[in-house]
Motif scaffolding. Sequence first.
Motif, short mmCIF file in Angstrom:
data_model
loop_
_atom_site.label_atom_id
_atom_site.label_comp_id
_atom_site.label_asym_id
_atom_site.label_seq_id
_atom_site.Cartn_x
_atom_site.Cartn_y
_atom_site.Cartn_z
N ARG A 176 33.92 31.22 48.20
CA ARG A 176 34.74 32.11 47.36
C ARG A 176 35.50 31.29 46.33
O ARG A 176 36.06 30.25 46.65
N TYR A 177 35.53 31.79 45.09
CA TYR A 177 36.23 31.09 44.01
C TYR A 177 36.77 32.10 43.01
O TYR A 177 36.46 33.29 43.08
N GLU A 178 37.55 31.61 42.07
CA GLU A 178 38.08 32.48 41.03
C GLU A 178 38.13 31.74 39.71
O GLU A 178 38.19 30.50 39.68
N ILE A 179 38.11 32.49 38.61
CA ILE A 179 38.25 31.95 37.26
C ILE A 179 39.51 32.57 36.66
O ILE A 179 39.66 33.80 36.68
N TYR A 180 40.39 31.71 36.16
CA TYR A 180 41.67 32.15 35.62
C TYR A 180 41.71 31.95 34.10
O TYR A 180 40.98 31.13 33.55
N LYS A 181 42.59 32.66 33.43
CA LYS A 181 42.61 32.76 31.97
C LYS A 181 43.02 31.49 31.22
O LYS A 181 42.78 31.40 30.03
N THR B 242 47.51 32.02 36.62
CA THR B 242 47.09 32.64 37.87
C THR B 242 46.52 34.03 37.60
O THR B 242 46.25 34.78 38.52
N GLU B 243 46.33 34.36 36.30
CA GLU B 243 45.75 35.65 35.91
C GLU B 243 44.23 35.55 35.92
O GLU B 243 43.64 34.73 35.21
N ARG B 244 43.60 36.42 36.70
CA ARG B 244 42.14 36.45 36.82
C ARG B 244 41.51 36.84 35.49
O ARG B 244 41.93 37.78 34.84
N TRP B 245 40.47 36.12 35.09
CA TRP B 245 39.72 36.48 33.89
C TRP B 245 38.59 37.39 34.33
O TRP B 245 37.68 36.99 35.06
N GLY B 246 38.66 38.65 33.93
CA GLY B 246 37.69 39.64 34.37
C GLY B 246 37.05 40.37 33.21
O GLY B 246 37.02 39.90 32.08
N SER B 247 36.57 41.59 33.50
CA SER B 247 35.75 42.30 32.52
C SER B 247 36.37 43.57 31.96
O SER B 247 35.80 44.17 31.05
N VAL B 248 37.50 43.99 32.46
CA VAL B 248 38.07 45.26 31.98
C VAL B 248 39.54 45.11 31.62
O VAL B 248 40.27 44.30 32.18
N ASP B 249 39.95 45.91 30.65
CA ASP B 249 41.35 46.07 30.26
C ASP B 249 42.07 44.73 30.07
O ASP B 249 41.57 43.86 29.39
N SER B 250 43.21 44.57 30.71
CA SER B 250 44.03 43.37 30.50
C SER B 250 43.44 42.12 31.14
O SER B 250 43.92 41.01 30.91
#
Length: 96
Positions: free
Chosen positions: A27-32, A37-45
């Motif tokens: 498991r991993y995450e990509i941040y802005k 600590t803000e997740r870089w995703g695909s919708v809205d903010s």
Amino acid sequence: MGLNDGNNADGTVRRMRKIDNSSNYLRYEIYKSASSTERWGSVDSARRSSTTADTNQGIYDSVTTQSYTYRAAVLPGQITPAAGDYSDTIRIDVAF
């Protein structure tokens, strides 16, 4: 710009899969940004706009390169997976 959850996501949790096609995941995450600590995703903010580019903010001439710094991290609190090579594919979408 938005980033999807990847090819191996479990819900909205990004996961890399062990390359030998086993059932081992990391498991991993990509941040802005490098310190975010803000997740870089695909919708809205969760998306990033041209105005938040790290290079050439807000230039919309279709010629000037913009760049975005990010931070990727392996998520804590998971069982240590088997040693080996892991990968995932993230789709980047750019809206005009």
